[in-house]
Design a protein around this motif. Structure first.
Motif, PDB file in Angstrom:
ATOM      1  N   ALA A 165      11.085   7.565  -7.902  1.00  0.00           N
ATOM      2  CA  ALA A 165      11.573   8.835  -7.123  1.00  0.00           C
ATOM      3  C   ALA A 165      10.301   9.832  -7.348  1.00  0.00           C
ATOM      4  CB  ALA A 165      12.684   9.187  -8.205  1.00  0.00           C
ATOM      5  N   GLY A 166       9.573   9.761  -6.450  1.00  0.00           N
ATOM      6  CA  GLY A 166       8.473  10.536  -6.369  1.00  0.00           C
ATOM      7  C   GLY A 166       7.308  10.025  -7.366  1.00  0.00           C
ATOM      8  N   GLN A 167       6.860  11.299  -8.343  1.00  0.00           N
ATOM      9  CA  GLN A 167       6.212  10.939  -9.402  1.00  0.00           C
ATOM     10  C   GLN A 167       6.853  10.432 -10.680  1.00  0.00           C
ATOM     11  OE1 GLN A 167       2.501  10.488  -9.034  1.00  0.00           O
ATOM     12  NE2 GLN A 167       3.545  10.632  -7.039  1.00  0.00           N
ATOM     13  N   GLN A 168       8.187  10.121 -10.468  1.00  0.00           N
ATOM     14  CA  GLN A 168       9.017  10.149 -11.567  1.00  0.00           C
ATOM     15  C   GLN A 168       9.823   8.812 -11.367  1.00  0.00           C
ATOM     16  OE1 GLN A 168      11.198  13.748 -11.933  1.00  0.00           O
ATOM     17  NE2 GLN A 168       9.867  14.424 -13.542  1.00  0.00           N
ATOM     18  N   TRP A 169      10.751   8.401 -12.402  1.00  0.00           N
ATOM     19  CA  TRP A 169      11.544   7.033 -12.269  1.00  0.00           C
ATOM     20  C   TRP A 169      13.033   7.410 -12.588  1.00  0.00           C
ATOM     21  CZ3 TRP A 169       8.433   2.892 -10.430  1.00  0.00           C
ATOM     22  CH2 TRP A 169       7.092   2.955 -10.392  1.00  0.00           C
ATOM     23  N   ARG A 170      13.851   6.700 -12.099  1.00  0.00           N
ATOM     24  CA  ARG A 170      15.071   6.733 -12.435  1.00  0.00           C
ATOM     25  C   ARG A 170      15.640   5.287 -12.734  1.00  0.00           C
ATOM     26  NH1 ARG A 170      19.059   8.391  -7.722  1.00  0.00           N
ATOM     27  NH2 ARG A 170      20.362   8.674  -9.474  1.00  0.00           N
ATOM     28  N   GLU A 171      15.946   5.236 -14.101  1.00  0.00           N
ATOM     29  CA  GLU A 171      16.255   3.942 -14.931  1.00  0.00           C
ATOM     30  C   GLU A 171      17.630   3.500 -14.747  1.00  0.00           C
ATOM     31  OE1 GLU A 171      15.896   2.014 -19.273  1.00  0.00           O
ATOM     32  OE2 GLU A 171      15.591   4.231 -18.975  1.00  0.00           O
ATOM     33  N   PRO A 187      18.933   9.895 -14.514  1.00  0.00           N
ATOM     34  CA  PRO A 187      18.073  11.061 -13.887  1.00  0.00           C
ATOM     35  C   PRO A 187      16.526  10.650 -13.604  1.00  0.00           C
ATOM     36  CG  PRO A 187      18.675  11.487 -16.124  1.00  0.00           C
ATOM     37  CD  PRO A 187      19.351  10.245 -15.813  1.00  0.00           C
ATOM     38  N   ALA A 188      15.973  11.472 -12.746  1.00  0.00           N
ATOM     39  CA  ALA A 188      14.461  11.121 -12.410  1.00  0.00           C
ATOM     40  C   ALA A 188      13.827  11.806 -13.781  1.00  0.00           C
ATOM     41  CB  ALA A 188      14.269  11.598 -11.120  1.00  0.00           C
ATOM     42  N   LEU A 189      12.840  10.958 -14.449  1.00  0.00           N
ATOM     43  CA  LEU A 189      11.903  11.487 -15.398  1.00  0.00           C
ATOM     44  C   LEU A 189      10.987  10.776 -15.370  1.00  0.00           C
ATOM     45  CD1 LEU A 189      14.843  10.981 -18.323  1.00  0.00           C
ATOM     46  CD2 LEU A 189      14.235  13.166 -17.316  1.00  0.00           C
ATOM     47  N   PRO A 190       9.847  11.414 -15.976  1.00  0.00           N
ATOM     48  CA  PRO A 190       8.545  10.763 -16.130  1.00  0.00           C
ATOM     49  C   PRO A 190       8.492   9.429 -17.041  1.00  0.00           C
ATOM     50  CG  PRO A 190       8.414  13.038 -16.970  1.00  0.00           C
ATOM     51  CD  PRO A 190       9.841  12.804 -16.578  1.00  0.00           C
ATOM     52  N   PRO A 192       5.690   7.283 -19.198  1.00  0.00           N
ATOM     53  CA  PRO A 192       4.524   7.336 -19.454  1.00  0.00           C
ATOM     54  C   PRO A 192       3.894   5.799 -19.313  1.00  0.00           C
ATOM     55  CG  PRO A 192       5.211   8.792 -20.963  1.00  0.00           C
ATOM     56  CD  PRO A 192       6.538   8.259 -20.256  1.00  0.00           C
ATOM     57  N   ALA A 193       4.811   4.850 -19.802  1.00  0.00           N
ATOM     58  CA  ALA A 193       4.552   3.282 -19.756  1.00  0.00           C
ATOM     59  C   ALA A 193       4.396   2.953 -18.490  1.00  0.00           C
ATOM     60  CB  ALA A 193       5.474   2.613 -20.324  1.00  0.00           C
ATOM     61  N   LEU A 194       4.912   3.787 -17.389  1.00  0.00           N
ATOM     62  CA  LEU A 194       4.736   3.152 -15.967  1.00  0.00           C
ATOM     63  C   LEU A 194       3.789   4.130 -15.028  1.00  0.00           C
ATOM     64  CD1 LEU A 194       8.577   2.637 -14.876  1.00  0.00           C
ATOM     65  CD2 LEU A 194       6.869   1.100 -15.550  1.00  0.00           C
ATOM     66  N   LYS A 195       2.922   4.566 -15.785  1.00  0.00           N
ATOM     67  CA  LYS A 195       2.001   5.595 -15.237  1.00  0.00           C
ATOM     68  C   LYS A 195       0.949   4.744 -14.374  1.00  0.00           C
ATOM     69  CE  LYS A 195      -1.715   8.920 -15.839  1.00  0.00           C
ATOM     70  NZ  LYS A 195      -2.478   9.662 -17.173  1.00  0.00           N
ATOM     71  N   GLY A 196       0.652   3.430 -14.670  1.00  0.00           N
ATOM     72  CA  GLY A 196      -0.395   2.764 -14.121  1.00  0.00           C
ATOM     73  C   GLY A 196       0.457   2.132 -12.763  1.00  0.00           C
ATOM     74  N   ARG A 197       1.580   1.893 -12.424  1.00  0.00           N
ATOM     75  CA  ARG A 197       2.235   1.627 -11.521  1.00  0.00           C
ATOM     76  C   ARG A 197       2.650   2.570 -10.110  1.00  0.00           C
ATOM     77  NH1 ARG A 197       5.137  -2.970 -12.141  1.00  0.00           N
ATOM     78  NH2 ARG A 197       4.592  -3.273  -9.979  1.00  0.00           N
ATOM     79  N   LEU A 198       2.037   3.740 -10.437  1.00  0.00           N
ATOM     80  CA  LEU A 198       2.327   4.780  -9.666  1.00  0.00           C
ATOM     81  C   LEU A 198       1.353   4.661  -8.215  1.00  0.00           C
ATOM     82  CD1 LEU A 198       2.868   8.129 -11.518  1.00  0.00           C
ATOM     83  CD2 LEU A 198       4.462   6.847  -9.968  1.00  0.00           C
ATOM     84  N   GLN A 199       0.104   4.029  -8.585  1.00  0.00           N
ATOM     85  CA  GLN A 199      -0.858   3.606  -7.434  1.00  0.00           C
ATOM     86  C   GLN A 199      -0.537   2.709  -6.518  1.00  0.00           C
ATOM     87  OE1 GLN A 199      -4.437   2.857  -9.658  1.00  0.00           O
ATOM     88  NE2 GLN A 199      -4.820   4.973 -10.206  1.00  0.00           N
ATOM     89  N   GLU A 200       0.319   1.741  -6.806  1.00  0.00           N
ATOM     90  CA  GLU A 200       0.606   0.562  -6.001  1.00  0.00           C
ATOM     91  C   GLU A 200       1.979   0.431  -5.736  1.00  0.00           C
ATOM     92  OE1 GLU A 200       2.150  -1.827  -7.712  1.00  0.00           O
ATOM     93  OE2 GLU A 200       1.604  -1.075  -9.753  1.00  0.00           O
TER      94      GLU A 200
END
Length: 352
Positions: A165-171, A187-190, A192-200
């Protein structure tokens, strides 16, 4: 009280739980867990693994381990280990296939990493005659050269599942709708473990990861890096997680994973990139199981075993070879990744 009722009560009191918590409860609850209350393997169970299909699988894996042991100078002593060994069928085939390798059995400390006491007892019975060490987790293995198999182990590790969800993730979470357990999104939250997945990834993409992968890969890869050895990881999945792969299997058929907690096998496809990233040793290219087995000589072994077979026995043997290797069956769905120390050759059948 049923496991369904226990989970409902937990959610009602504390709120929704993660998919990882749900899977852990369903698979390993001490009273109601899938692996603690039943034997799921084989035709009479819920699923069948490669060692149960044909002895050829375990034989070739065993000879692969033995060849790598000799290639590394036949270290003594060493740990011969399996993660999640089921009934012990694979290790039994490995030990039978390697009994003619000079000094291999004498140098081996056979170690089974098993958290379910019922399965551990079955393994002891099947492997009677061998000195077996059971440990509950990979980090309890001895600090010495490690020659290890993990066949359909990582797919059963509890996963967390997220939608971007944008730069965040909903679990993905397990909640309640009346008396039913249902899937929903937090809820949409940052993350950190998925930071590398935002690029692709894009908004709406779903990714999965197993929190236990890091510690387990550190335990096995660290021993291989420090002391030598190899690891063979064989499972279904691909290089990178994308999409919903959470699934349940009962009586060899897909079922609703929320309908009857503890009564079905719960798995997800393995993200081999996550395994590779967490490994503190060298890794091989990801190789289809069919290619790996063909490189080890499964067709020649199949032809040899077929010599004395006739009728339905021969048909079953041919079908087993096809099931293990054909691209339309397990040959491409299942992948193999090898672990090995720097400065050594990769395991037989695999490329760096």
């Amino acid at each position: 009280m049923s496991l369904h009722a226990l989970i409902r009560a937990r959610v009602a009191q504390n709120g929704p739980i993660s998919l990882a918590d749900y899977m852990a409860e369903c698979l390993l609850h001490p009273e109601h867990g899938y692996y603690t209350t039943r034997v799921p393997f084989g035709a009479a169970g819920d699923f069948i693994t490669a060692p149960e299909i044909s002895q050829m699988f375990g034989e070739l894996v065993g000879l692969c381990l033995a060849q790598a042991w000799m290639d590394q100078g036949a270290p003594k002593p060493f740990t011969l280990a399996e993660l999640g060994p089921g009934r012990g069928t694979l290790m039994a085939d490995v030990l039978r296939a390697t009994r003619g390798v000079p000094a291999f059995h004498e140098a081996a400390t056979v170690t089974l990493v098993e958290a379910a006491s019922q399965l551990a007892q079955q393994q002891r019975e099947l492997l009677a005659g061998f000195d077996i060490t059971h440990v509950a987790s990979a980090d309890e293995m001895a600090e010495q050269p490690l020659f290890l198999i993990a066949n359909e182990f990582f797919d059963a590790l509890p996963i967390r599942q997220f939608i971007r969800a944008g730069q965040q993730w909903r679990e993905t979470q397990i909640g309640l709708s009346g008396e039913d357990l249902v899937l929903g999104q937090g809820p949409a939250l940052p993350q950190p473990a998925l930071k590398g997945r935002l690029q692709e990834t894009r908004d709406g993409d779903m990714v999965e990861y197993a929190p236990a992968v890091g510690p387990i890969m550190d335990a096995i890869g660290g021993r291989i890096a420090r002391h030598g050895g190899i690891g063979l990881i064989i499972d279904y999945g691909d290089w990178r997680s994308l999409g919903d792969t959470f699934q349940a299997l009962k009586d060899h058929q897909p079922v609703d994973p929320l309908a009857d907690p503890g009564a079905a096998d719960l798995t997800a496809h393995v993200d081999f990139e996550a395994l590779a990233t967490a490994a503190p040793c060298e890794i091989t290219r990801l190789t289809p199981q069919g290619v790996f087995l063909e490189r080890l000589g499964i067709t020649q072994r199949a032809q040899s075993l077929a010599t004395g077979l006739r009728g339905s026995a021969l048909e079953a043997h041919i079908a087993a070879h096809r099931r293990l290797t054909h691209p339309d069956e397990m040959g491409n769905l299942f992948k193999v990744m090898g672990l090995f120390p720097a400065g050594c050759s990769p395991p037989p059948g695999l490329d760096q």
